[in-house]
Enzyme design. Structure first.
Site, PDB file in Angstrom:
ATOM      1  N   GLU A 183       0.973  -1.276   0.069  1.00  0.00           N
ATOM      2  CA  GLU A 183       0.039   0.119   0.249  1.00  0.00           C
ATOM      3  C   GLU A 183       1.000   1.130   0.013  1.00  0.00           C
ATOM      4  OE1 GLU A 183      -1.694   1.926   3.527  1.00  0.00           O
ATOM      5  OE2 GLU A 183      -1.249   0.131   4.751  1.00  0.00           O
TER       6      GLU A 183
ATOM      7  N   LYS B  38      -3.614  -1.604  15.675  1.00  0.00           N
ATOM      8  CA  LYS B  38      -3.162  -0.785  16.740  1.00  0.00           C
ATOM      9  C   LYS B  38      -4.150  -0.646  18.081  1.00  0.00           C
ATOM     10  CE  LYS B  38      -0.553   2.238  14.433  1.00  0.00           C
ATOM     11  NZ  LYS B  38      -1.109   1.783  13.392  1.00  0.00           N
TER      12      LYS B  38
HETATM   13  N1  PSU Z   1      -2.319   1.416  10.646  1.00  0.00           N
HETATM   14  C1  PSU Z   1      -0.905   1.804  10.567  1.00  0.00           C
HETATM   15  N2  PSU Z   1      -0.514   2.588   9.616  1.00  0.00           N
HETATM   16  C2  PSU Z   1      -0.949   3.065   8.595  1.00  0.00           C
HETATM   17  C3  PSU Z   1      -2.518   2.867   8.537  1.00  0.00           C
HETATM   18  C4  PSU Z   1      -3.082   2.146   9.489  1.00  0.00           C
HETATM   19  O1  PSU Z   1      -0.373   1.403  11.562  1.00  0.00           O
HETATM   20  O2  PSU Z   1      -0.520   3.747   7.733  1.00  0.00           O
HETATM   21  C5  PSU Z   1      -3.457   3.366   7.202  1.00  0.00           C
HETATM   22  C6  PSU Z   1      -3.458   2.076   6.296  1.00  0.00           C
HETATM   23  O3  PSU Z   1      -3.384   2.670   5.064  1.00  0.00           O
HETATM   24  C7  PSU Z   1      -5.093   1.773   6.549  1.00  0.00           C
HETATM   25  C8  PSU Z   1      -5.627   3.187   6.829  1.00  0.00           C
HETATM   26  O4  PSU Z   1      -5.796   1.054   5.528  1.00  0.00           O
HETATM   27  O5  PSU Z   1      -4.686   3.775   7.690  1.00  0.00           O
HETATM   28  C9  PSU Z   1      -6.848   3.064   7.665  1.00  0.00           C
HETATM   29  O6  PSU Z   1      -7.494   4.417   7.540  1.00  0.00           O
HETATM   30  P1  PSU Z   1      -8.949   4.410   8.243  1.00  0.00           P
HETATM   31  O7  PSU Z   1      -8.914   4.010   9.930  1.00  0.00           O
HETATM   32  O8  PSU Z   1      -9.108   5.853   8.054  1.00  0.00           O
HETATM   33  O9  PSU Z   1      -9.717   3.547   7.392  1.00  0.00           O
END
Ligand code: PSU
Ligand code: MN
Length: 301
Positions: free
Chosen positions: A23, A159
């Site tokens: 990603e 997390k």
């Molecule tokens: N968790 C991490 N690092 C990240 C992300 C999540 O430790 O960079 C990023 C990933 O791309 C994940 C996104 O898909 O955040 C999720 O965002 P949201 O909670 O807005 O869906």
């Protein structure tokens, strides 16, 4: 849907080599520059060292790309003006011809359509904690996409900024297989354990690849989540993480952060409050996931 493949990824597809999707939100919004470009390059190297081909996914000037050139990686890392792009953002970003970094959800979406079965990331999004002043109903689209996109996502769990029991419940409701690699507990990203038992564990790479191959063979509509805990040498203590997270979360609420900005904000705050320690952990676990994903891709290829 048009996907522009890099020559390297196109050649790998033609030759039937194992490929691992990566990603780009982790690059544009997960780490500060220049640590992010270093990680992006190391992720590619770790995958190549295992005999697989990395395919980083992003939208460059409105074009969906699978496999990036060096200058494109550099742009995503250094621009500061790259849109975080989940699945629902794809129409706007491509129509407007702008540059977007793909999340777990949108990377999985593109990977499946590119014919790639394995994807390595750091951690997935999930159900946010419903705390006073915070969004009470913030559930990452990563979970929905896992339920309907046939890709094996290798991550170090999620997390503990998230509500992990609720995240596990949603994955169960959405019929997403969740497999621990060399663990029977859901890993909590910075920590190896969370106290949450997993429905399945693979104690060897062969066991893991059999389960993943069976999943694809059954033709289930979902992806699967492979949980690979952070390496022991890099793991943080639960108390230390909890303390950092409550401070980061309180800051985010006080700053009025909402929606898609929440995860990047908290990642940045954790990095700052821990003097860069959380980014070192994040870096180590991402590389470890790249390695496991590459081995898995080779075995199910
Ligand atoms: N968790 C991490 N690092 C990240 C992300 C999540 O430790 O960079 C990023 C990933 O791309 C994940 C996104 O898909 O955040 C999720 O965002 P949201 O909670 O807005 O869906
Ligand atoms: Mn959200």
């Amino acid at each position: 849907m048009k996907i522009e493949f890099s020559k390297k990824v196109a050649d790998a597809k033609a030759a039937g080599q194992p490929i691992v999707a990566l990603e780009s939100t982790i690059i544009s919004h997960g780490f500060p520059y220049p640590e992010n470009i270093a990680l992006a390059r190391e992720m590619e190297q770790v995958i190549e060292a295992e005999g697989a081909i990395p395919a980083t996914i992003a939208i460059i000037n409105g074009v969906i790309k699978c496999g990036l050139e060096e200058d494109e990686l550099e742009l995503l890392a250094s621009s500061g003006d790259v849109k975080k792009c989940s699945v629902r953002d794809l129409p706007m970003v491509t129509a407007a011809g702008i540059t977007g970094a793909t999340t777990v959800a949108s990377t999985s979406f593109v990977a499946e359509r590119a014919g790639i079965k394995v994807f390595a990331t750091g951690g997935i999004g999930g159900v946010h904690r419903a705390e006073e002043g915070a969004d009470g109903f913030d559930i990452s689209a990563d979970l929905l996409e896992l339920s309907r996109t046939k890709v094996a996502v290798v991550a170090a769990g999620a997390k503990s900024i998230l509500d992990l029991p609720a995240t596990m419940e949603v994955l169960e409701s959405y019929s997403v297989p969740v497999i621990g690699f060399e663990t029977d507990e859901f890993p909590a990203f910075h920590c190896r354990t969370s106290g949450l038992k997993l429905p399945a564990a693979a104690m060897t790479m062969n066991e893991l690849s059999s389960m993943v191959a069976a999943h694809f063979d059954l033709g289930l509509p979902s992806g699967l989540l492979v949980c690979n805990p952070v390496p022991e040498t890099a793991a943080m203590g639960e108390e230390e993480v909890e303390n950092l997270i409550s401070r980061a979360q309180a800051e985010a609420v006080a700053a009025g952060v909402k929606g898609a900005a929440m995860t990047p904000y908290i990642l940045g705050a954790l990095n700052r409050l821990s003097d860069g320690k959380t980014s070192v952990v994040n870096h180590a676990l991402a590389l470890n996931n790249g390695k496991v994903a590459a081995k898995l891709a080779a075995l199910i290829n």
